[in-house]
Design a protein around this motif. Structure first.
Motif, PDB file in Angstrom:
ATOM      1  N   UNK A  92      84.990 -74.551 -41.087  1.00  0.00           N
ATOM      2  CA  UNK A  92      85.692 -73.320 -41.419  1.00  0.00           C
ATOM      3  C   UNK A  92      86.983 -73.193 -40.637  1.00  0.00           C
ATOM      4  N   UNK A  93      87.647 -72.054 -40.793  1.00  0.00           N
ATOM      5  CA  UNK A  93      88.950 -71.806 -40.168  1.00  0.00           C
ATOM      6  C   UNK A  93      88.874 -70.585 -39.269  1.00  0.00           C
ATOM      7  N   UNK A  94      89.579 -70.658 -38.146  1.00  0.00           N
ATOM      8  CA  UNK A  94      89.666 -69.556 -37.189  1.00  0.00           C
ATOM      9  C   UNK A  94      91.131 -69.192 -36.968  1.00  0.00           C
ATOM     10  N   UNK A  95      91.444 -67.910 -37.019  1.00  0.00           N
ATOM     11  CA  UNK A  95      92.780 -67.428 -36.640  1.00  0.00           C
ATOM     12  C   UNK A  95      92.662 -66.739 -35.293  1.00  0.00           C
ATOM     13  N   UNK A  96      93.430 -67.221 -34.336  1.00  0.00           N
ATOM     14  CA  UNK A  96      93.315 -66.783 -32.947  1.00  0.00           C
ATOM     15  C   UNK A  96      94.666 -66.313 -32.442  1.00  0.00           C
ATOM     16  N   UNK A  97      94.706 -65.189 -31.733  1.00  0.00           N
ATOM     17  CA  UNK A  97      95.924 -64.680 -31.106  1.00  0.00           C
ATOM     18  C   UNK A  97      95.723 -64.631 -29.598  1.00  0.00           C
ATOM     19  N   UNK A  98      96.798 -64.909 -28.844  1.00  0.00           N
ATOM     20  CA  UNK A  98      96.704 -64.886 -27.383  1.00  0.00           C
ATOM     21  C   UNK A  98      98.081 -64.613 -26.789  1.00  0.00           C
TER      22      UNK A  98
END
Length: 299
Positions: A92-98
């Motif tokens: 699957x796909x993960x969208x991550x912000x940091x």
């Protein structure tokens, strides 16, 4: 449509705050989502939503129903993920912000290992020092530093972050070294963020107290704050990992150490409807494991 799909639509509407946002998130028309929620209310014989031109809110019965629906949807997701996990490797796909500095310093060296461990997983990493809206912008998880505002997000600690108050030798030679936090009122400070009023916490007489500071330069990136302090623009307060090299080289000097400056925490935060996400859990576990191996004390 099934009863479960109606529950999913209702939960999404409540999480997103509007029929339009929920429809965009689900890839459906606003009219269909509104019609299905209305049909759900008709079938139950109660009003679940208070509808206004600004934002939707749940009735008392709607809130009670939502809490139970969220538990049901979580159990369904966990059941499906159990089968997927047994059948094959995670995918699957993960969208991550940091934040930019944390992402460069900590996530950049660690995320390749996560992708190598899970070859059927993809990650999109967005580095930004603004506070993003996870639901509205479609992120699965974000890393945030410091005190968290009250919200519906779930927070899991990743690691503690020491904080340092520091300035350049040239600035301190010209303006003097502050001996107490109160003396910061007579100093120029380099400010992080966009808040009109800025307060720095110190431990005074065994209690945590907030000290108001001011300055002519304000920026929403820790590395730019550090560079401004090195250039002599004023005193800065930053996480240790951003300034440790400058402190070691003598470009910056720590001040007010005796006042036991409280540290911050780096948190993984994610929406409630992602709490059953296998990929989110895997990423959090991986980051905690990797940061601990690096020597960071994971809280």
């Amino acid at each position: 449509m099934s009863q479960l799909e109606d529950m999913q639509m209702f939960a999404c509407v409540m999480e997103m705050g509007s029929f339009t946002a929920a429809a965009d998130s689900l890839g459906l028309s606003k009219q269909l989502v509104s019609r299905r929620v209305a049909a759900l209310e008709e079938r139950l014989g109660v009003r679940l939503l208070n509808r206004s031109t600004r934002r939707l809110s749940a009735t008392a019965l709607g809130q009670a129903y939502l809490e139970r629906v969220q538990r049901i949807l979580q159990e369904v997701a966990e059941a499906e993920q159990l089968i997927v996990t047994q059948r094959s490797s995670p995918r699957g796909a993960l969208r991550l912000s940091a934040p930019v500095s944390f992402g460069i310093q900590h996530l950049s060296p660690l995320l390749p290992g996560f992708l190598l461990r899970y070859p059927e997983v993809s990650v999109e990493l967005d580095l930004s020092d603004r506070t993003i809206d996870l639901l509205a912008e479609g992120f699965d998880m974000a890393v945030r530093i410091g005190a968290l505002a009250d919200s519906s997000l779930i927070a899991s600690p990743l690691m503690p972050l020491g904080m340092v108050t520091c300035a350049s030798p040239a600035y301190l030679a010209a303006r003097g070294v502050p001996q107490t936090p109160a003396e910061l009122a007579g100093h120029e400070c380099v400010l992080y963020g966009h808040s009109a009023a800025v307060e720095w916490p110190f431990r005074l007489a065994g209690r945590l107290q907030q000290v108001a500071v001011k300055g002519r330069y304000r920026v929403n990136n820790g590395e730019l704050v550090r560079d401004a302090a090195i250039a002599g623009l004023g005193i800065a307060r930053l996480p240790t990992f951003i300034v440790e090299d400058a402190l070691a080289s003598g470009k910056l000097v720590a001040v007010l150490d005796a006042f036991q400056l409280p540290g911050n925490t780096a948190w993984a935060v994610y929406p409630q409807h992602r709490q059953a996400s296998l990929l989110v859990r895997l990423l959090i576990d991986y980051l905690r494991e990797a940061l601990s191996a690096e020597g960071a004390s994971v809280v």
